[in-house]
Write a protein that holds these residues in place. Structure first.
Motif, PDB file in Angstrom:
ATOM      1  N   VAL A   1      40.554  30.897  51.230  1.00  0.00           N
ATOM      2  CA  VAL A   1      39.310  30.700  50.476  1.00  0.00           C
ATOM      3  C   VAL A   1      38.757  32.051  50.027  1.00  0.00           C
ATOM      4  CG1 VAL A   1      36.920  29.891  50.615  1.00  0.00           C
ATOM      5  CG2 VAL A   1      38.765  28.495  51.555  1.00  0.00           C
ATOM      6  N   ILE A   2      38.753  33.023  50.934  1.00  0.00           N
ATOM      7  CA  ILE A   2      38.270  34.357  50.587  1.00  0.00           C
ATOM      8  C   ILE A   2      39.113  34.956  49.483  1.00  0.00           C
ATOM      9  CG2 ILE A   2      38.011  36.730  51.432  1.00  0.00           C
ATOM     10  CD1 ILE A   2      37.275  35.460  54.182  1.00  0.00           C
ATOM     11  N   GLU A   3      40.416  34.864  49.613  1.00  0.00           N
ATOM     12  CA  GLU A   3      41.317  35.436  48.608  1.00  0.00           C
ATOM     13  C   GLU A   3      41.113  34.775  47.240  1.00  0.00           C
ATOM     14  OE1 GLU A   3      43.660  38.093  47.014  1.00  0.00           O
ATOM     15  OE2 GLU A   3      43.086  38.133  49.123  1.00  0.00           O
ATOM     16  N   LEU A   4      40.972  33.457  47.220  1.00  0.00           N
ATOM     17  CA  LEU A   4      40.743  32.760  45.950  1.00  0.00           C
ATOM     18  C   LEU A   4      39.402  33.148  45.335  1.00  0.00           C
ATOM     19  CD1 LEU A   4      42.205  29.285  46.903  1.00  0.00           C
ATOM     20  CD2 LEU A   4      43.113  30.861  45.188  1.00  0.00           C
TER      21      LEU A   4
ATOM     22  N   ILE B   1      34.033  29.126  44.229  1.00  0.00           N
ATOM     23  CA  ILE B   1      33.178  29.523  45.344  1.00  0.00           C
ATOM     24  C   ILE B   1      33.746  28.924  46.631  1.00  0.00           C
ATOM     25  CG2 ILE B   1      31.135  29.716  43.882  1.00  0.00           C
ATOM     26  CD1 ILE B   1      30.171  27.054  45.006  1.00  0.00           C
ATOM     27  N   GLY B   2      33.321  29.488  47.746  1.00  0.00           N
ATOM     28  CA  GLY B   2      33.769  28.982  49.038  1.00  0.00           C
ATOM     29  C   GLY B   2      32.600  28.917  49.994  1.00  0.00           C
TER      30      GLY B   2
ATOM     31  N   GLY C   1      30.169  44.455  47.213  1.00  0.00           N
ATOM     32  CA  GLY C   1      29.901  43.875  45.902  1.00  0.00           C
ATOM     33  C   GLY C   1      31.008  43.014  45.321  1.00  0.00           C
ATOM     34  N   ARG C   2      32.104  42.828  46.056  1.00  0.00           N
ATOM     35  CA  ARG C   2      33.189  41.997  45.514  1.00  0.00           C
ATOM     36  C   ARG C   2      32.849  40.512  45.538  1.00  0.00           C
ATOM     37  NH1 ARG C   2      38.548  43.721  48.353  1.00  0.00           N
ATOM     38  NH2 ARG C   2      37.163  44.317  50.058  1.00  0.00           N
TER      39      ARG C   2
END
Length: 92
Positions: free
Chosen positions: A7-10, A17-18, A32-33
């Motif tokens: 989820v984080i990688e996507l 969103i996750g 800020g990513r």
């Protein structure tokens, strides 16, 4: 890779969103990513407590976990607010 990692990688790749725990995305929000959306829907913070018996009988596994949790708190600002501190024994 677990589901949260995916989820984080996507999300980092811009695929949507996750819903994740704050400590899981704290570094990405800090740099800020990623950004928080729908903040008004966040549940209230819940403190984390570690309870164990002090003394010579503390197993290596318990000591390792307490040390790990202390190190995580020091590295992640969102968790740093929940400092580990020994509780005093009470006479009941």
């Amino acid at each position: 890779m677990n589901t949260n990692d995916a989820v984080i990688e996507l999300a980092l790749q811009g695929h949507g969103i996750g819903r994740l725990l704050s400590y899981q995305v704290a570094p990405y929000i800090a740099d800020g990513r990623l950004k928080t959306v729908m903040k008004s829907y966040e549940p209230p913070e819940v403190p984390i407590h570690l309870v164990h018996q002090e003394g010579r009988t503390v197993s290596a596994k318990v000591r390792a976990f307490v040390d790990f949790r202390s190190n995580v708190s020091n590295r992640i600002p969102l968790l740093a607010r929940t400092k580990l501190r020994p509780k005093r024994k009470t006479n009941n």
